[in-house]
Design a protein around this motif. Structure first.
Motif, PDB file in Angstrom:
ATOM      1  N   VAL A 120       0.846  -1.196   0.000  1.00  9.01           N
ATOM      2  CA  VAL A 120       0.000   0.000   0.000  1.00  9.01           C
ATOM      3  C   VAL A 120       0.879   1.243   0.000  1.00  9.01           C
ATOM      4  CG1 VAL A 120      -1.738   1.294   1.317  1.00  9.01           C
ATOM      5  CG2 VAL A 120      -1.848  -1.211   1.224  1.00  9.01           C
ATOM      6  N   PHE A 121       0.463   2.275  -0.753  1.00  8.23           N
ATOM      7  CA  PHE A 121       1.084   3.588  -0.691  1.00  8.23           C
ATOM      8  C   PHE A 121       0.211   4.503   0.166  1.00  8.23           C
ATOM      9  CE2 PHE A 121       2.560   2.683  -5.282  1.00  8.23           C
ATOM     10  CZ  PHE A 121       3.618   1.921  -4.814  1.00  8.23           C
ATOM     11  N   TYR A 122       0.818   5.552   0.750  1.00  7.59           N
ATOM     12  CA  TYR A 122       0.028   6.512   1.513  1.00  7.59           C
ATOM     13  C   TYR A 122       0.598   7.910   1.350  1.00  7.59           C
ATOM     14  CZ  TYR A 122       3.589   6.460   5.245  1.00  7.59           C
ATOM     15  OH  TYR A 122       4.745   6.582   5.975  1.00  7.59           O
ATOM     16  N   VAL A 123      -0.258   8.895   1.534  1.00  3.05           N
ATOM     17  CA  VAL A 123       0.113  10.300   1.400  1.00  3.05           C
ATOM     18  C   VAL A 123       0.808  10.749   2.689  1.00  3.05           C
ATOM     19  CG1 VAL A 123      -0.750  12.658   1.092  1.00  3.05           C
ATOM     20  CG2 VAL A 123      -1.796  10.745  -0.173  1.00  3.05           C
ATOM     21  N   PRO A 124       1.928  11.438   2.579  1.00  2.00           N
ATOM     22  CA  PRO A 124       2.669  11.794   3.793  1.00  2.00           C
ATOM     23  C   PRO A 124       1.946  12.832   4.645  1.00  2.00           C
ATOM     24  CG  PRO A 124       3.667  12.837   1.882  1.00  2.00           C
ATOM     25  CD  PRO A 124       2.633  11.881   1.358  1.00  2.00           C
ATOM     26  N   THR A 125       2.000  12.637   5.948  1.00  2.00           N
ATOM     27  CA  THR A 125       1.596  13.670   6.888  1.00  2.00           C
ATOM     28  C   THR A 125       2.694  14.734   6.912  1.00  2.00           C
ATOM     29  OG1 THR A 125       2.652  12.456   8.683  1.00  2.00           O
ATOM     30  CG2 THR A 125       0.304  12.004   8.276  1.00  2.00           C
ATOM     31  N   PRO A 126       2.440  15.910   7.520  1.00  2.00           N
ATOM     32  CA  PRO A 126       3.462  16.968   7.495  1.00  2.00           C
ATOM     33  C   PRO A 126       4.846  16.525   7.953  1.00  2.00           C
ATOM     34  CG  PRO A 126       1.384  17.880   8.253  1.00  2.00           C
ATOM     35  CD  PRO A 126       1.172  16.399   8.110  1.00  2.00           C
ATOM     36  N   ALA A 127       4.940  15.618   8.916  1.00  2.00           N
ATOM     37  CA  ALA A 127       6.244  15.189   9.425  1.00  2.00           C
ATOM     38  C   ALA A 127       7.041  14.402   8.402  1.00  2.00           C
ATOM     39  CB  ALA A 127       6.058  14.353  10.689  1.00  2.00           C
ATOM     40  N   TYR A 128       6.348  13.826   7.414  1.00  2.00           N
ATOM     41  CA  TYR A 128       7.010  13.023   6.385  1.00  2.00           C
ATOM     42  C   TYR A 128       7.051  13.717   5.021  1.00  2.00           C
ATOM     43  CZ  TYR A 128       6.867   9.041   9.589  1.00  2.00           C
ATOM     44  OH  TYR A 128       7.049   8.203  10.658  1.00  2.00           O
ATOM     45  N   ASP A 129       6.603  14.939   4.961  1.00  2.00           N
ATOM     46  CA  ASP A 129       6.500  15.664   3.697  1.00  2.00           C
ATOM     47  C   ASP A 129       7.757  16.522   3.486  1.00  2.00           C
ATOM     48  OD1 ASP A 129       5.832  17.086   1.450  1.00  2.00           O
ATOM     49  OD2 ASP A 129       3.850  17.699   2.169  1.00  2.00           O
ATOM     50  N   PHE A 130       8.560  16.159   2.457  1.00  2.00           N
ATOM     51  CA  PHE A 130       9.792  16.881   2.178  1.00  2.00           C
ATOM     52  C   PHE A 130       9.747  17.599   0.833  1.00  2.00           C
ATOM     53  CE2 PHE A 130      11.215  13.904   5.413  1.00  2.00           C
ATOM     54  CZ  PHE A 130      12.112  14.644   6.154  1.00  2.00           C
ATOM     55  N   ARG A 131       8.561  17.848   0.314  1.00  2.00           N
ATOM     56  CA  ARG A 131       8.471  18.446  -1.020  1.00  2.00           C
ATOM     57  C   ARG A 131       8.972  19.873  -1.057  1.00  2.00           C
ATOM     58  NH1 ARG A 131       2.303  17.226  -2.260  1.00  2.00           N
ATOM     59  NH2 ARG A 131       2.276  17.597  -0.006  1.00  2.00           N
ATOM     60  N   ASN A 132       8.867  20.621   0.023  1.00  2.00           N
ATOM     61  CA  ASN A 132       9.239  22.037   0.027  1.00  2.00           C
ATOM     62  C   ASN A 132      10.610  22.289   0.655  1.00  2.00           C
ATOM     63  OD1 ASN A 132       6.837  22.936  -1.247  1.00  2.00           O
ATOM     64  ND2 ASN A 132       5.742  22.734   0.703  1.00  2.00           N
ATOM     65  N   GLN A 133      11.434  21.260   0.718  1.00  2.00           N
ATOM     66  CA  GLN A 133      12.818  21.352   1.179  1.00  2.00           C
ATOM     67  C   GLN A 133      12.925  21.935   2.588  1.00  2.00           C
ATOM     68  OE1 GLN A 133      15.607  22.200  -1.992  1.00  2.00           O
ATOM     69  NE2 GLN A 133      17.002  23.223  -0.576  1.00  2.00           N
ATOM     70  N   PRO A 134      12.290  21.289   3.552  1.00  2.00           N
ATOM     71  CA  PRO A 134      12.393  21.778   4.932  1.00  2.00           C
ATOM     72  C   PRO A 134      13.746  21.447   5.556  1.00  2.00           C
ATOM     73  CG  PRO A 134      11.193  19.719   4.889  1.00  2.00           C
ATOM     74  CD  PRO A 134      11.456  20.089   3.447  1.00  2.00           C
ATOM     75  N   VAL A 135      14.045  22.106   6.654  1.00  2.00           N
ATOM     76  CA  VAL A 135      15.206  21.774   7.463  1.00  2.00           C
ATOM     77  C   VAL A 135      14.943  20.445   8.162  1.00  2.00           C
ATOM     78  CG1 VAL A 135      16.600  22.491   9.443  1.00  2.00           C
ATOM     79  CG2 VAL A 135      15.826  24.194   7.769  1.00  2.00           C
ATOM     80  N   LEU A 136      15.932  19.575   8.174  1.00  2.00           N
ATOM     81  CA  LEU A 136      15.751  18.253   8.782  1.00  2.00           C
ATOM     82  C   LEU A 136      15.338  18.357  10.253  1.00  2.00           C
ATOM     83  CD1 LEU A 136      18.649  16.186   7.207  1.00  2.00           C
ATOM     84  CD2 LEU A 136      16.262  15.463   7.334  1.00  2.00           C
ATOM     85  N   GLN A 137      15.922  19.277  10.988  1.00  2.00           N
ATOM     86  CA  GLN A 137      15.568  19.408  12.401  1.00  2.00           C
ATOM     87  C   GLN A 137      14.097  19.757  12.579  1.00  2.00           C
ATOM     88  OE1 GLN A 137      17.688  18.879  15.335  1.00  2.00           O
ATOM     89  NE2 GLN A 137      15.535  18.658  15.920  1.00  2.00           N
ATOM     90  N   THR A 138      13.583  20.615  11.707  1.00  2.00           N
ATOM     91  CA  THR A 138      12.157  20.965  11.777  1.00  2.00           C
ATOM     92  C   THR A 138      11.293  19.736  11.600  1.00  2.00           C
ATOM     93  OG1 THR A 138      12.612  23.169  10.897  1.00  2.00           O
ATOM     94  CG2 THR A 138      10.342  22.375  10.728  1.00  2.00           C
TER      95      THR A 138
END
Length: 337
Positions: A214-232
């Motif tokens: 199964v595939f699933y849509v990432p919640t904000p904690a797993y969403d890296f599309r907008n190039q967040p800081v890893l610590q965030t």
């Protein structure tokens, strides 16, 4: 200066010499590779006229042999887990020896990560070519599989890794490089660096990290599309799930965009692949490095066809047919700011 390639001894493995190859391009960037496990040893670029290491590495062969983290190694025949160490190919079921709970991880205990490859190169070229053969009698997979891993350093600071497979009978083929990055050098924390992943869905796994199909849509904690800081993202992950590390597989969306980007103050690494999966894993391969939970010195980025693809429809094709060689290519380009 012309590009050059050199080789020096790095130790002995199973009574065979291990060599460390260095490819240097015209502006002094260096790609370093070991014959043992076709390991990506280092990638040095020039930052403010000084060499900057981008790849986590050890300074001795024993550390590479003993680490459970597969640091920099080529893994396979099949990277990742095969659920239940079982699959069916051409109507025949194969039951292999599990090496990770009930699962088969990275092709088993005789995978590419345990081989010392034979190398060749042109001293004035840009490529080191490493070759080995996996025997069916050793690992239980069908077919004797000859694998050629070629490392190239281009004039514009791109590392290209190609994986070429030829088999005697139909088998599975899904290798990758288990490389760990830290663009600020491995003494620094990777937490302040930024990560982008070109993905809108992840592979769901069970409690043993085996895909469920199964595939699933990432919640904000797993969403890296907008190039967040890893610590965030790690802070979000802790708040949402109680977890303090990533060990997840992303389904890549578009082949015409970088699969991922890792960025820091001095530049960014653009990551590309012709396959459909990107696994990220936060780690401290030297376990003495960080005492504070959630502080990391390395980020593994594994580019591959989605794990356990042979057992799940829609995950991709990892079958290598006899008489039909297959080549995969992963690319990593450093761009200075």
């Amino acid at each position: 200066m012309r590009r050059t390639i050199s080789a020096v001894p790095f130790g002995v493995y199973q009574d065979e010499p291990v060599l460390l190859y260095t490819i240097e391009n015209s502006h002094h960037s260096k790609l370093k590779v070991l014959s043992y496990a076709a390991t990506w040893y280092d990638f040095e670029v020039q930052v403010n006229q000084r060499p900057q290491s981008l790849v986590y590495h050890f300074d001795n062969l024993a550390a590479y042999i003993n680490t459970p983290y597969q640091v920099g190694k080529t893994v396979g025949r099949v990277a990742g887990r095969i659920g239940g160490a079982t699959f069916t190919l051409n109507g025949q079921a194969y039951h292999l020896k599990a090496n990770n709970g009930h699962q088969l991880l990275h092709g088993g205990d005789h995978g590419l990560q345990t081989h010392n490859f034979k190398g060749c190169f042109d001293p004035h070229g840009d490529t080191v070519t490493l070759t080995t053969t996996l025997l069916s009698a050793d690992d239980g997979f069908p077919g004797d599989l000859t694998v050629t891993v070629s490392y190239t350093l281009t004039a514009d600071d791109e590392v290209q890794i190609s994986y070429h497979g030829v088999t005697t009978v139909d088998t599975l083929f899904n290798p990758t490089c288990h490389v760990y990055f830290n663009l600020d050098g491995q003494a620094a924390l990777i937490n302040p660096q930024q990560l982008r992943i070109n993905s809108t869905k992840l592979v769901h796994t069970d409690h043993e990290k085996v895909p469920t199909g199964v595939f699933y849509v990432p919640t904000p904690a797993y969403d890296f599309r907008n190039q967040p800081v890893l610590q965030t993202q790690l802070d979000r992950l802790l708040q949402a799930t109680g977890k303090t590390e990533y060990d997840d597989c992303y389904v890549l969306d578009h082949q015409d965009e970088p699969a991922g980007v890792l960025a820091t103050d001095h530049g960014q690494l653009l990551i590309n692949t012709d396959r459909n999966g990107l696994v990220v894993f936060t780690a401290n391969p030297d376990r003495t490095q960080s005492d504070h939970l959630g502080d990391y010195h390395a980020l593994a980025v594994e580019l591959q066809t989605l794990p356990d693809a042979i057992n799940h429809h829609g995950f991709g094709d990892t079958i290598l047919h006899a008489g039909r060689p297959q080549t995969y290519v992963n690319r990593y380009r450093y761009v200075a700011k």
